[in-house]
Every structure is written in C-alpha cells, then in structure tokens.
Design an enzyme around this catalytic site. Structure first.
Site, PDB file in Angstrom:
ATOM      1  N   GLU A   1       0.872  -1.180   0.000  1.00 32.42           N
ATOM      2  CA  GLU A   1       0.000   0.000   0.000  1.00 32.42           C
ATOM      3  C   GLU A   1       0.911   1.232   0.000  1.00 32.42           C
ATOM      4  OE1 GLU A   1      -3.666   1.885   2.684  1.00 32.42           O
ATOM      5  OE2 GLU A   1      -2.294   0.467   3.615  1.00 32.42           O
TER       6      GLU A   1
ATOM      7  N   ASP B   1     -11.971   0.326   5.494  1.00 31.98           N
ATOM      8  CA  ASP B   1     -12.580   1.005   6.653  1.00 31.98           C
ATOM      9  C   ASP B   1     -13.653   1.948   6.107  1.00 31.98           C
ATOM     10  OD1 ASP B   1     -10.410   0.194   8.751  1.00 31.98           O
ATOM     11  OD2 ASP B   1      -9.262   1.104   7.135  1.00 31.98           O
TER      12      ASP B   1
END
Length: 329
Positions: A195, A274
């Site tokens: 990431e 999230d």
C-alpha cells in the site's frame, strides 16, 4: 440488477474501522467519554494523512471497552454491509483492542462477536469469518501474544491470521514467529503490504511470511516481473480502491492500477477496508469501477468468484455462497 443488490464477497474489512461515526459518538456519550479531534464539523472522521488516520482510528476504537460493545459493533457493521449485497465478509479482528492480547479476555470478546455474527447470518443473510491481525507498529514482540490468541481460538469462525497497521515499521521477516505460530494452528495467512511499501515489500512479505493473500499490494505494479510472479503463483490481492484514493496512496481512481494488474493475470478482489473513514460502501466501489474502467456484471461475477475461491472458509460454506452468486446471474 443494480450494484447494490448484486451479491458480493468481501475479504478486507477492519471491524473497528467499519464503525459508523454515529455509533462511536453514541457509545462515547453513553460512557461520558470525550472524543476531541476525532470528527470534523460534519460529523465525519477527521484526518489529513495516513498517520493521522491511524491516530483517529485508535482514538475511536478506545470507546469500545467491553465484549458487549463489540457485540453491538459487529451487529451494526454486518447489517450495513448486508444492505450493500455483501453475503460473505472477512473481518480483521485485533485482540490488541479486545483484552490486550490476553487469551482469556479475547475469548470473551470473541464469543460476543460470534453471537452477533450468528444473528446477522440468520436475519440479514451475511456470513462472517474472522481474520486475527497483529498491529505492525506495535512491534514484533507484541505480535506474539496476538498469534497465540489466534492459535488458541482457530476454528470454524477464526480462520485466518494477518498483520495491519503502519507498513513501513520493520520488515516482514521480523514478524515471522507470529505467522509460523498461526500457520501451525491451521490458520490461513494474509498480510498488508504494497500500500505504501514498494514492490520489494510485497516480495519480502510473500517470501518471509509465506502468505497466500496480500492486503492492497497495489505498488507491485512498479515491478512487472513481480506482477507476473503474483499471477503465476496465484497470490490474491485484496484491493481497496476507495481507500487507496482517500488516503492518497494513488492520485485518483483513473490512476489506480487495479485494471492493469487484472489484465496481466493477477487475481484481484474488491473490498472497502474502513468504509466510513473513506466515505465508501461496496456499492460505491462497484459503481466507481464500472464508471472508470467499464467493468460490467460479468466482470463483477468473475471478481466475486475469485474472492470466493480465496476466502478463508470451509468447503460447505464456499459451496453455499457459490450457489447464491450464481443464482443472481
């Protein structure tokens, strides 16, 4: 069929990170707790970058203090996911936040979450499995008791183990003990990598932790030899495009490498990470992928079968979910 009602498999979602702001505010009010700096003037989670995101995440999580809180959270999160067609979700669960890595305390939290998951399956038609994650920036020593929690509670519900948090802390091999412990207990393995770290972080994670899935993994695109290796070895990427755009891991949806990775034969899946932090849902992810890359119902059907094949669940669960995916065609 709209993207909302399309049945979906999600493999990368943090339970606490899926807590709606209103849920966290309500819980804080019940307990008389202050949440300074967690929300903006519109009531959304407030952060400027990834490091601030981690701080706000942990501040919001601090409101969750008991198994009952986690039971309510699990029920809320699963109900919301089901509204967007999710029929199976793997949620990252952190014993660090549920008893501080003590196995006895963790069992109490886990029982509460399982109770809520069973209720959600009966009422909302969504199946949940838990993937226990150690927190990378807490360090390798802190990962060991978390792996023991995972090993002690491995079974039908806790089916995987992984690592989340600040990717640039340490190297993957520092956490090998925890992953070896989880593997020996029969748990399947995933890890956040690529990431923020480059292709080398992805390659080192696969080599040193022997995982079958990578959370995010998008920076692998910078090394096409690695991309081809991922495709050849069948390593599955749990891609969360909306998260990557919101946190500026990529500059825009148009610049996201998911289409290039998929076109080169890498197994990619779609998740929300999230969701309230990134103002997304599984419906929104599908809508944007359709808009930006022209993906259609056949593409999404294929993606969901890739995700189902990669899911950390048993064969009967997989077969039942496959029937639900295919019935929607």
């Amino acid at each position: 069929m709209s993207h909302t009602t399309l049945p979906k498999i999600e493999l990368h979602m943090h339970l606490e990170g899926a807590a709606p702001p209103a849920f966290v505010r309500g819980l804080a009010a019940e307990k008389g707790l202050r949440l300074d700096g967690v929300f903006d003037e519109r009531g959304h989670y407030a952060y400027a970058d990834f490091n601030e995101f981690l701080k706000v995440y942990e501040a919001a999580t601090a409101v969750l203090k008991s198994p009952e809180d986690y039971r309510r959270l699990t029920r809320e999160v699963l109900a919301r996911a089901a509204e967007h067609g999710v029929i199976y979700t793997e949620s990252f669960l952190s014993p660090d936040f549920c008893g501080g890595g003590d196995v006895g305390a963790w069992r109490d939290y886990l029982a509460a979450m399982q109770e809520a998951a069973a209720e959600a399956e009966a009422q909302d038609g969504i199946t949940m499995r838990g993937v226990i994650t150690c927190i990378r920036h807490f360090g390798p020593d802190a990962a060991r008791p978390i792996a023991r929690c995972a090993a002690e509670t491995a079974g039908d519900f806790i089916t995987g183990f992984g690592i989340a948090g600040a990717e640039m802390v340490g190297r993957p091999g520092d956490y090998a003990w925890a992953f070896d412990c989880a593997r020996e207990a029969g748990l399947r393995l995933t890890a956040h990598a690529g990431e923020w770290g480059g292709p080398d972080m992805v390659a080192d994670t696969i080599r040193d932790l022997k995982v079958e899935r990578i959370g995010h993994g998008i920076r692998a695109i910078e090394d096409l030899a690695l991309v081809d290796q991922l495709a050849e070895d069948g390593i599955v990427l749990e891609v969360c495009p909306g998260s990557n755009v919101a946190l500026r891991a990529v500059s825009s949806w148009q610049a996201h490498p998911i289409e290039k990775l998929r076109a080169r034969g890498v197994k990619v899946t779609i998740s929300t990470d999230d969701p309230p932090f990134f103002h997304t849902t599984m419906t929104h992810e599908y809508d944007r992928l359709a808009d930006v890359f022209g993906w259609n119902e056949d593409d999404f059907h294929d993606l969901n079968h890739v995700a189902l094949d990669a899911a950390f669940c048993d064969a009967p669960t997989r077969a039942a979910l496959a029937k639900r995916l295919d019935a929607a065609r």
